[in-house]
Each structure stands twice: as structure tokens, then as C-alpha cells.
Design an enzyme around this catalytic site. Structure first.
Site, mmCIF file in Angstrom:
data_model
loop_
_atom_site.group_PDB
_atom_site.id
_atom_site.type_symbol
_atom_site.label_atom_id
_atom_site.label_comp_id
_atom_site.label_asym_id
_atom_site.label_seq_id
_atom_site.Cartn_x
_atom_site.Cartn_y
_atom_site.Cartn_z
ATOM 1 N N ASP A 120 -0.087 -4.487 -1.781
ATOM 2 C CA ASP A 120 0.581 -4.566 -0.467
ATOM 3 C C ASP A 120 0.587 -3.259 0.334
ATOM 4 O O ASP A 120 1.624 -2.900 0.913
ATOM 5 C CB ASP A 120 2.024 -5.064 -0.640
ATOM 6 C CG ASP A 120 2.097 -6.487 -1.173
ATOM 7 O OD1 ASP A 120 1.038 -7.062 -1.485
ATOM 8 O OD2 ASP A 120 3.214 -7.014 -1.289
ATOM 9 N N ASP A 154 0.737 -9.323 1.153
ATOM 10 C CA ASP A 154 1.852 -10.196 1.510
ATOM 11 C C ASP A 154 1.415 -10.932 2.777
ATOM 12 O O ASP A 154 0.982 -10.297 3.743
ATOM 13 C CB ASP A 154 3.066 -9.289 1.802
ATOM 14 C CG ASP A 154 4.390 -9.855 1.338
ATOM 15 O OD1 ASP A 154 4.420 -10.640 0.380
ATOM 16 O OD2 ASP A 154 5.421 -9.484 1.946
ATOM 17 N N HIS A 170 2.749 -13.929 5.035
ATOM 18 C CA HIS A 170 3.781 -14.933 5.288
ATOM 19 C C HIS A 170 3.497 -15.756 6.543
ATOM 20 O O HIS A 170 2.953 -15.233 7.512
ATOM 21 C CB HIS A 170 5.141 -14.243 5.474
ATOM 22 C CG HIS A 170 5.633 -13.518 4.261
ATOM 23 N ND1 HIS A 170 5.880 -14.156 3.068
ATOM 24 C CD2 HIS A 170 5.924 -12.212 4.051
ATOM 25 C CE1 HIS A 170 6.301 -13.270 2.187
ATOM 26 N NE2 HIS A 170 6.334 -12.076 2.744
ATOM 27 N N HIS A 188 8.190 -9.706 8.377
ATOM 28 C CA HIS A 188 7.150 -8.736 8.016
ATOM 29 C C HIS A 188 5.914 -9.466 7.529
ATOM 30 O O HIS A 188 5.990 -10.599 7.038
ATOM 31 C CB HIS A 188 7.652 -7.782 6.918
ATOM 32 C CG HIS A 188 7.957 -8.492 5.639
ATOM 33 N ND1 HIS A 188 9.171 -9.096 5.405
ATOM 34 C CD2 HIS A 188 7.191 -8.750 4.542
ATOM 35 C CE1 HIS A 188 9.149 -9.679 4.220
ATOM 36 N NE2 HIS A 188 7.950 -9.492 3.666
ATOM 37 N N LYS A 241 -0.614 -13.628 -0.899
ATOM 38 C CA LYS A 241 0.502 -14.322 -1.547
ATOM 39 C C LYS A 241 1.598 -14.608 -0.540
ATOM 40 O O LYS A 241 1.809 -13.826 0.391
ATOM 41 C CB LYS A 241 1.038 -13.493 -2.714
ATOM 42 C CG LYS A 241 1.480 -12.115 -2.312
ATOM 43 C CD LYS A 241 1.619 -11.201 -3.514
ATOM 44 C CE LYS A 241 1.887 -9.788 -3.072
ATOM 45 N NZ LYS A 241 3.135 -9.617 -2.330
ATOM 46 N N CYS A 263 7.347 -5.646 -5.129
ATOM 47 C CA CYS A 263 6.052 -6.231 -5.501
ATOM 48 C C CYS A 263 5.336 -5.447 -6.591
ATOM 49 O O CYS A 263 4.661 -6.046 -7.432
ATOM 50 C CB CYS A 263 5.188 -6.410 -4.266
ATOM 51 S SG CYS A 263 5.858 -7.723 -3.204
HETATM 52 C C1 VGL Z 1 7.734 -6.777 -0.590
HETATM 53 C C2 VGL Z 1 9.855 -7.172 0.185
HETATM 54 C C3 VGL Z 1 9.432 -8.343 0.767
HETATM 55 C C4 VGL Z 1 6.794 -5.863 -1.327
HETATM 56 C C5 VGL Z 1 7.292 -7.952 -0.016
HETATM 57 O O1 VGL Z 1 5.578 -5.884 -1.060
HETATM 58 O O2 VGL Z 1 7.285 -5.094 -2.182
HETATM 59 N N1 VGL Z 1 8.997 -6.400 -0.489
HETATM 60 N N2 VGL Z 1 8.147 -8.721 0.663
HETATM 61 ZN ZN ZN Z 2 7.320 -10.318 1.852
#
Ligand code: VGL
Ligand code: ZN
Length: 194
Positions: A14, A57, A59, A76, A99, A147
Site C-alpha cells: 500500500d 488498497d 475501495h 481513502h 484488495k 496492512c
Molecule cells: C490501511 C487503514 C485503512 C493500510 C488501509 O494500508 O494500512 N489502513 N485502510
Molecule cells: Zn483502506
């Protein structure tokens, strides 16, 4: 310095604008400082013939992962937006595993979890690594307390020898000690934190 070989994979978690850029919506303190360290690991992995895999990430605009839809986080890494892109300075030399695209909580690169039912489902990451003969995994990226932690815990649970590099990860630190607690939890699960 970690030794890489063809049975070791580097998993870059990420390293996306919303986490790594100071203007990102869930900007992780100090995250810009790790990009050079991550690129060094990528170069070392490439030189040794070790596969590099990236997670992203990814979404939908509405998901119970977001505070506006009942979850814990600011909006985000919405798919196909600037915030979801891997940072421009990152050397991308391998496949990307996305993901959370179905609205799941996508903390681990290996599994996603339905935020309502809690049901877990594997991503393609484990099969990608196994089919390449990988037995050892080095985890770097963002964020230590979410993550990175969940990806490393899953890797260890799945039987991979797992290493997390302190200099190449950073924590969200909703609570100031979360990053350190994550290192402890990973170490207790058999992950080498080095
Ligand atoms: C993450 C919070 C929400 C991460 C992803 O990549 O650590 N943290 N979504
Ligand atoms: Zn996230």
C-alpha cells in the site's frame, strides 16, 4: 541487510498517495521517508532474482470501511483516483494485488474480510507466491499498525518465513504506541522484525 534469493518475495504494501503523500487523505506520518528505503529493497530483490509483489488498497466510493458509511476511516484509496495510485517515485517491477474492491475490509494482502459478516476470503497473493516457489516473505510499506501487520501475520500463519523491516514501514498511530504494539504482536507471531 536482508539477503534475497529466488525463494524470497518482497511484498510492498500500500505505498499509495493517500497514505504516503502529505496531501493524502489518510497520510501516514513519515511515510515519504520510506520510499527510498523501499526502492533499495526492490533493487536488492531484483538483483537476486526475488519476485516483488505490490498490494493496493482499492475501495469503492462507498464501503462500510469509511466513516461516512459507518466505519472507522476517512475516505481513502478510492479505485481509479489519484489517492489510490502507487506513489510516482516507487519502482514498480512486479504484479499488483488489489484488495477491498468489493467493499471488504482489505487490511491483509492475503485475505479480505466482509465488514458486516466478518467472513474472510483469500486474494490471489498466496497462490502467486506459491506458484513461484516462494517460502520466505519480506514485508515493507504502509501502514505498520494495519496492512503491514495483517499481511505479515497472515504470511506467518500461512507458513512463510516472514520478515518486516522497521526502516521501510511507518505507522498510522491513531494511538501513539500502535506502531510499537504492532511490532510486538508480529514478533509474538513468529515474524522477524529487523
Ligand atoms: C490501511 C487503514 C485503512 C493500510 C488501509 O494500508 O494500512 N489502513 N485502510
Ligand atoms: Zn483502506
Amino acid at each position: 541487510m536482508v539477503e534475497y534469493d529466488a525463494t524470497t518475495a518482497l511484498v510492498v504494501v500500500d505505498v499509495q498517495n493517500d497514505f504516503a503523500d502529505p496531501d493524502g487523505s489518510l497520510s501516514v506520518p513519515g511515510a515519504v521517508d520510506i520510499v527510498a528505503a523501499v526502492n533499495q529493497q526492490i533493487a536488492a530483490a531484483v538483483a537476486a532474482g526475488a519476485p516483488c509483489v505490490y498490494t493496493q488498497d482499492w475501495h469503492p466510493p462507498r464501503t462500510p470501511h469509511f466513516a461516512k458509511d459507518g466505519g472507522p476511516w476517512p475516505v481513502h484509496c478510492v479505485r481509479d483516483t489519484w489517492g489510490a495510485e502507487l506513489v510516482s517515485g516507487l519502482d514498480v517491477v512486479g504484479p499488483v494485488v488489489r484488495k477491498g474492491s468489493g467493499g471488504e475490509d482489505g487490511y491483509s494482502g492475503f485475505t479480505v474480510r466482509d465488514p458486516r459478516t466478518g467472513a474472510a476470503r483469500p486474494t490471489e497473493l498466496e497462490e502467486m507466491l506459491r506458484s513461484n516457489g516462494v517460502r520466505r516473505v519480506v514485508v515493507v510499506g504502509l501502514a505498520t499498525d494495519y496492512c503491514v501487520k495483517e499481511t505479515a501475520l497472515d504470511a506467518a500463519r500461512l507458513g512463510f518465513t516472514t520478515i518486516v523491516l522497521r526502516d521501510a514501514v511507518r505507522a498510522v498511530n491513531v494511538d501513539a504506541a500502535d506502531g510499537e504494539r504492532a511490532f510486538v504482536a508480529m514478533a509474538e507471531a513468529g515474524v522477524t522484525v529487523s
